[in-house]
Design a protein around this motif. Structure first.
Motif, PDB file in Angstrom:
ATOM      1  N   ALA A   1       0.826  -1.217   0.000  1.00 33.33           N
ATOM      2  CA  ALA A   1       0.000   0.000   0.000  1.00 33.33           C
ATOM      3  C   ALA A   1       0.856   1.263   0.000  1.00 33.33           C
ATOM      4  N   GLY A   2       2.202   1.113  -0.070  1.00 35.69           N
ATOM      5  CA  GLY A   2       3.090   2.261  -0.104  1.00 35.69           C
ATOM      6  C   GLY A   2       3.412   2.838   1.261  1.00 35.69           C
ATOM      7  N   ARG A   3       3.101   2.096   2.326  1.00 36.46           N
ATOM      8  CA  ARG A   3       3.354   2.574   3.684  1.00 36.46           C
ATOM      9  C   ARG A   3       4.719   2.101   4.179  1.00 36.46           C
ATOM     10  N   LEU A   4       5.308   2.932   5.064  1.00 35.59           N
ATOM     11  CA  LEU A   4       6.561   2.558   5.720  1.00 35.59           C
ATOM     12  C   LEU A   4       6.251   2.197   7.162  1.00 35.59           C
ATOM     13  N   GLN A   5       6.774   1.064   7.611  1.00 39.78           N
ATOM     14  CA  GLN A   5       6.590   0.678   8.998  1.00 39.78           C
ATOM     15  C   GLN A   5       7.711   1.293   9.830  1.00 39.78           C
ATOM     16  N   ILE A   6       7.321   2.063  10.847  1.00 43.07           N
ATOM     17  CA  ILE A   6       8.279   2.731  11.723  1.00 43.07           C
ATOM     18  C   ILE A   6       8.409   1.915  13.000  1.00 43.07           C
ATOM     19  N   SER A   7       9.636   1.608  13.381  1.00 44.01           N
ATOM     20  CA  SER A   7       9.873   0.786  14.571  1.00 44.01           C
ATOM     21  C   SER A   7       9.435   1.517  15.841  1.00 44.01           C
ATOM     22  N   LYS A   8       9.185   0.746  16.869  1.00 45.58           N
ATOM     23  CA  LYS A   8       8.709   1.290  18.146  1.00 45.58           C
ATOM     24  C   LYS A   8       9.713   2.276  18.748  1.00 45.58           C
ATOM     25  N   ASP A   9      11.015   1.950  18.708  1.00 47.89           N
ATOM     26  CA  ASP A   9      12.003   2.847  19.305  1.00 47.89           C
ATOM     27  C   ASP A   9      12.036   4.195  18.597  1.00 47.89           C
ATOM     28  N   LEU A  10      11.897   4.214  17.271  1.00 48.41           N
ATOM     29  CA  LEU A  10      11.877   5.477  16.545  1.00 48.41           C
ATOM     30  C   LEU A  10      10.565   6.230  16.775  1.00 48.41           C
ATOM     31  N   THR A  11       9.473   5.493  16.871  1.00 54.22           N
ATOM     32  CA  THR A  11       8.176   6.117  17.171  1.00 54.22           C
ATOM     33  C   THR A  11       8.231   6.805  18.530  1.00 54.22           C
ATOM     34  N   LEU A  12       8.846   6.163  19.509  1.00 57.70           N
ATOM     35  CA  LEU A  12       8.979   6.759  20.837  1.00 57.70           C
ATOM     36  C   LEU A  12       9.906   7.966  20.817  1.00 57.70           C
ATOM     37  N   PHE A  13      11.011   7.883  20.079  1.00 60.33           N
ATOM     38  CA  PHE A  13      11.939   9.005  19.996  1.00 60.33           C
ATOM     39  C   PHE A  13      11.227  10.258  19.495  1.00 60.33           C
ATOM     40  N   ALA A  14      10.432  10.116  18.427  1.00 61.40           N
ATOM     41  CA  ALA A  14       9.759  11.265  17.816  1.00 61.40           C
ATOM     42  C   ALA A  14       8.421  11.564  18.483  1.00 61.40           C
ATOM     43  N   ASN A  15       8.079  10.800  19.506  1.00 61.58           N
ATOM     44  CA  ASN A  15       6.820  11.000  20.235  1.00 61.58           C
ATOM     45  C   ASN A  15       5.629  11.014  19.278  1.00 61.58           C
ATOM     46  N   LEU A  16       5.659  10.100  18.300  1.00 63.55           N
ATOM     47  CA  LEU A  16       4.588  10.051  17.313  1.00 63.55           C
ATOM     48  C   LEU A  16       3.325   9.507  17.955  1.00 63.55           C
ATOM     49  N   LYS A  17       2.253  10.251  17.757  1.00 68.94           N
ATOM     50  CA  LYS A  17       0.963   9.844  18.299  1.00 68.94           C
ATOM     51  C   LYS A  17       0.039   9.540  17.128  1.00 68.94           C
ATOM     52  N   LYS A  18      -1.207   9.944  17.251  1.00 66.94           N
ATOM     53  CA  LYS A  18      -2.188   9.613  16.226  1.00 66.94           C
ATOM     54  C   LYS A  18      -1.981  10.408  14.940  1.00 66.94           C
ATOM     55  N   GLU A  19      -1.729  11.711  15.052  1.00 66.60           N
ATOM     56  CA  GLU A  19      -1.579  12.556  13.873  1.00 66.60           C
ATOM     57  C   GLU A  19      -0.109  12.889  13.660  1.00 66.60           C
TER      58      GLU A  19
END
Length: 121
Positions: A56-74
């Motif tokens: 679908a053209g999506r990139l899966q972001i690892s949990k450690d990187l998601t936490l680093f950037a504090n990525l939430k819903k938006e």
């Protein structure tokens, strides 16, 4: 693509593989017998992940990187020259909020002395 932690901001940087190879070529020229060079390389490449888009053209972001950037819903995906950045929406809006006067001053300091007729900036 290569996804990594940004150096100066709480966001992720996403490089096309060719752009990442150019960055690594520069890093590999650093003298590794100088401690600060090896420390920098280690920190700069910490958490680096190679990712491929799914069907679908999506990139899966690892949990450690998601936490680093504090990525939430938006999230916000923004162009940054040869790479793009992934930000938490609220954090991005906080970073880009600046007065017109402050931005004008920054633009002058960064770009004011550049001669755009030159080949390199």
């Amino acid at each position: 693509f290569v996804v990594k932690r940004a150096v100066f901001q709480p966001c992720l940087e996403v490089y096309p593989i060719r752009g990442w190879e150019q960055v690594m070529n520069k890093l590999n020229k650093l003298n590794r017998f100088i401690k600060k060079n090896t420390d920098f390389i280690r920190m700069f490449t910490a958490g680096v992940k190679i990712v491929e888009p799914d069907n679908a053209g999506r990139l899966q972001i690892s949990k450690d990187l998601t936490l680093f950037a504090n990525l939430k819903k938006e999230v916000v995906i923004t162009s940054a020259g040869e790479l793009f950045e992934i930000w938490d929406k609220d954090e991005y809006e906080n970073v880009i909020t600046t007065s017109e006067e402050d931005f004008a001053k920054l633009a002058e300091e960064v770009m004011g002395s550049i001669n755009f007729d030159d080949e390199e900036l």
